[in-house]
Design an enzyme around this catalytic site. Structure first.
Site, PDB file in Angstrom:
ATOM      1  N   TYR A   1       0.828  -1.211   0.000  1.00 54.23           N
ATOM      2  CA  TYR A   1       0.000   0.000   0.000  1.00 54.23           C
ATOM      3  C   TYR A   1       0.860   1.257   0.000  1.00 54.23           C
ATOM      4  O   TYR A   1       0.456   2.287  -0.544  1.00 54.23           O
ATOM      5  CB  TYR A   1      -0.894   0.034   1.248  1.00 54.23           C
ATOM      6  CG  TYR A   1      -2.245  -0.605   1.084  1.00 54.23           C
ATOM      7  CD1 TYR A   1      -2.346  -1.944   0.759  1.00 54.23           C
ATOM      8  CD2 TYR A   1      -3.408   0.124   1.287  1.00 54.23           C
ATOM      9  CE1 TYR A   1      -3.591  -2.540   0.628  1.00 54.23           C
ATOM     10  CE2 TYR A   1      -4.651  -0.457   1.160  1.00 54.23           C
ATOM     11  CZ  TYR A   1      -4.738  -1.792   0.831  1.00 54.23           C
ATOM     12  OH  TYR A   1      -5.975  -2.373   0.704  1.00 54.23           O
TER      13      TYR A   1
ATOM     14  N   LYS B   1       2.698 -15.417   2.507  1.00 54.75           N
ATOM     15  CA  LYS B   1       2.956 -16.127   1.247  1.00 54.75           C
ATOM     16  C   LYS B   1       4.458 -16.404   1.215  1.00 54.75           C
ATOM     17  O   LYS B   1       5.182 -15.981   0.296  1.00 54.75           O
ATOM     18  CB  LYS B   1       2.475 -15.256   0.066  1.00 54.75           C
ATOM     19  CG  LYS B   1       2.472 -15.944  -1.272  1.00 54.75           C
ATOM     20  CD  LYS B   1       1.367 -16.974  -1.451  1.00 54.75           C
ATOM     21  CE  LYS B   1       1.520 -17.708  -2.762  1.00 54.75           C
ATOM     22  NZ  LYS B   1       0.604 -18.872  -2.904  1.00 54.75           N
TER      23      LYS B   1
ATOM     24  N   ASP C   1      -3.388 -18.155   0.268  1.00 50.61           N
ATOM     25  CA  ASP C   1      -4.376 -18.818  -0.600  1.00 50.61           C
ATOM     26  C   ASP C   1      -5.107 -19.918   0.181  1.00 50.61           C
ATOM     27  O   ASP C   1      -6.332 -20.043   0.111  1.00 50.61           O
ATOM     28  CB  ASP C   1      -3.733 -19.351  -1.892  1.00 50.61           C
ATOM     29  CG  ASP C   1      -2.453 -20.131  -1.656  1.00 50.61           C
ATOM     30  OD1 ASP C   1      -1.931 -20.148  -0.518  1.00 50.61           O
ATOM     31  OD2 ASP C   1      -1.953 -20.745  -2.622  1.00 50.61           O
TER      32      ASP C   1
ATOM     33  N   ASP D   1      -6.493  -6.837   4.084  1.00 48.97           N
ATOM     34  CA  ASP D   1      -7.603  -6.158   3.418  1.00 48.97           C
ATOM     35  C   ASP D   1      -8.528  -7.201   2.803  1.00 48.97           C
ATOM     36  O   ASP D   1      -9.750  -7.157   2.965  1.00 48.97           O
ATOM     37  CB  ASP D   1      -7.048  -5.217   2.332  1.00 48.97           C
ATOM     38  CG  ASP D   1      -8.155  -4.504   1.589  1.00 48.97           C
ATOM     39  OD1 ASP D   1      -9.084  -4.014   2.253  1.00 48.97           O
ATOM     40  OD2 ASP D   1      -8.098  -4.459   0.339  1.00 48.97           O
TER      41      ASP D   1
ATOM     42  N   ASP E   1     -12.475  -8.792   4.445  1.00 47.92           N
ATOM     43  CA  ASP E   1     -13.756  -8.719   3.727  1.00 47.92           C
ATOM     44  C   ASP E   1     -14.339 -10.117   3.585  1.00 47.92           C
ATOM     45  O   ASP E   1     -15.536 -10.336   3.758  1.00 47.92           O
ATOM     46  CB  ASP E   1     -13.573  -8.118   2.321  1.00 47.92           C
ATOM     47  CG  ASP E   1     -13.887  -6.634   2.282  1.00 47.92           C
ATOM     48  OD1 ASP E   1     -13.739  -5.964   3.331  1.00 47.92           O
ATOM     49  OD2 ASP E   1     -14.283  -6.139   1.206  1.00 47.92           O
TER      50      ASP E   1
HETATM   51  C1  IPM Z   1     -10.395  -0.921   4.072  1.00 45.99           C
HETATM   52  C2  IPM Z   1     -10.634  -0.315   2.727  1.00 45.99           C
HETATM   53  C3  IPM Z   1      -9.469   0.602   2.383  1.00 45.99           C
HETATM   54  C4  IPM Z   1      -8.235  -0.266   2.278  1.00 45.99           C
HETATM   55  C5  IPM Z   1      -9.653   1.445   1.104  1.00 45.99           C
HETATM   56  C6  IPM Z   1     -10.907   2.292   1.184  1.00 45.99           C
HETATM   57  C7  IPM Z   1      -8.451   2.289   0.813  1.00 45.99           C
HETATM   58  O1  IPM Z   1     -10.825  -1.309   1.770  1.00 45.99           O
HETATM   59  O2  IPM Z   1     -10.289  -0.160   5.066  1.00 45.99           O
HETATM   60  O3  IPM Z   1     -10.325  -2.145   4.171  1.00 45.99           O
HETATM   61  O4  IPM Z   1      -7.954  -0.857   1.237  1.00 45.99           O
HETATM   62  O5  IPM Z   1      -7.506  -0.334   3.284  1.00 45.99           O
HETATM   63 MG    MG Z   2     -10.917  -3.272   2.543  1.00 49.27          MG
END
Ligand code: IPM
Ligand code: MG
Length: 373
Positions: free
Chosen positions: A145, A191, A223, A247, A251
């Site tokens: 990042y 990884k 993975d 990240d 999710d």
């Molecule tokens: C998160 C989001 C952010 C990230 C974006 C909005 C930059 O997806 O907080 O997980 O990738 O960190």
């Molecule tokens: Mg995110």
């Protein structure tokens, strides 16, 4: 704990951000009322709304206010007009990334719990997810990042991924300490069969493990971890991972909870900390009253824990549990008789204050009578 006086910067952001923040602030005001604390709320711009107003997703005044605050509560940022334009030079996300970096928020902590009441809402099979309860530690200010990125003369592009031993150690210590207070297991997701940075993560975690003999450490390639989180989520207690993997898997793990609208997060460093729901700005829902405020309300509960206010945080969590129990929920979790964002927020705020018995309370909210807070 005595009476506290705290300054909280609120960054409502974009899309549904302002709506869900409003309900979390209401919960915090109810806590202040009930326990006699003083919380001062300072609203500032960040994200697409800040670009519209000032040209900068993180105006200097916002950053200054955050630095001076005791904590920051964030709604969500992002707007489709930037997502669909890869050549946009200024983007709302830059504000969030700069804020994380400037405040030194190196550890992002995301709890994922399968609530019994909501098992039916997860697209995953109930017997797989029941009892799942994990805590993800995602590194937040390093890796791909924040590495050097750009375009070469031949038109190719690059994103560099670098980690120092120090950057890994400071978040790993936090993850180990959390594992000690939970079920004593830490899984490093990396990884290491391909990436040099991942091999450094393993080395550092193996070294630190000697200082935490009570914690059982295991290692999974990302993975495989992505598959295991869905196949057998109960095997996880604390997960530790780098920025990009965190990240993605956080999710993914959110599917276990049945709705993205339930999951809070804390981003901490050595000074001020930031609290935000893990969901995005959901622009399609803006202004419709259908956004689930619970993730932001639970982020406010994490904020209270960060202040050392455990009893206060518990009162928020208990009020949220009650909303789940009684089905006082937004449409994605209660399609038959949905409540609005504001009604869910009212129910929780009243629950914190123990003002009315629940049934009466629920009826009042349905009638729109609950307007005291
Ligand atoms: C998160 C989001 C952010 C990230 C974006 C909005 C930059 O997806 O907080 O997980 O990738 O960190
Ligand atoms: Mg995110």
């Amino acid at each position: 704990m005595g009476i506290l006086s705290k300054r909280i910067v609120v960054l409502p952001g974009d899309g549904i951000g302002p709506e869900v923040c409003q309900e979390a602030v209401r919960a915090l005001k109810a806590v202040a009322d009930k326990f006699g604390h003083e919380f001062v709320f300072d609203y500032q711009l960040m994200g697409a709304c800040a670009i519209d107003a000032t040209g900068d997703p993180l105006p200097a005044a916002t950053l200054e206010a955050c630095r001076a605050a005791d904590a920051v509560l964030l709604g969500a940022i992002g707007d489709p007009k930037y997502d669909n334009n890869p050549s946009a030079q200024v983007r709302p996300e830059q504000g969030l990334l700069r804020l994380r970096k400037s405040l030194g928020l190196y550890a992002n902590i995301r709890p994922v719990t399968a609530y019994d009441r909501l098992l039916e809402h997860s697209p995953l099979k109930k017997d797989r997810i029941q009892g799942a309860d994990m805590l993800i530690f995602r590194e937040l200010t390093g890796g791909i990042y924040f590495g050097e990125k750009g375009r070469n003369a031949d038109g190719s592009a690059y994103d560099n991924c670098t980690y120092s031993r120090f950057e890994i150690e400071r978040i790993a210590h936090r993850a180990f300490r959390a594992a000690e207070t939970r079920r004593g297991k830490l899984t490093l997701v990396d990884k290491a069969n391909v990436l040099e940075t991942s091999r450094l993560w393993r080395e550092v975690v193996q070294d630190l493990a000697l200082q935490y003999p009570k914690v059982l450490v295991d290692y999974l390639f990302v993975d495989n971890a992505a598959m295991q989180i869905i196949l057998n989520p109960r095997q996880f207690d604390v997960i530790l991972t780098e920025n990009m993997f965190g990240d993605i898997i956080s999710d993914e793990a959110s599917v276990i909870a049945g709705s993205l609208g339930l999951l809070p997060s804390a981003s901490v460093g050595d000074e001020v900390a930031l609290f935000e729901p893990i969901h995005g700005s959901y622009p399609q829902a803006k202004g419709k009253g259908i956004a689930n405020p619970i993730a932001t309300i639970l982020s406010a509960a994490m904020l209270l824990e960060h202040f050392g206010l455990q009893e206060e945080a518990n009162s928020v969590k208990k009020a949220v549990d009650n909303a789940l129990e009684q089905g006082v929920l937004t449409p994605e979790l209660n399609a038959k008789s949905p409540y609005t964002t504001e009604q869910v927020g009212s129910f929780v705020a009243y629950g914190i204050l123990d003002i009315l018995d629940c049934q009466l309370h629920k009826n009042n909210i349905a009638l729109g009578l609950s307007t005291i807070i």
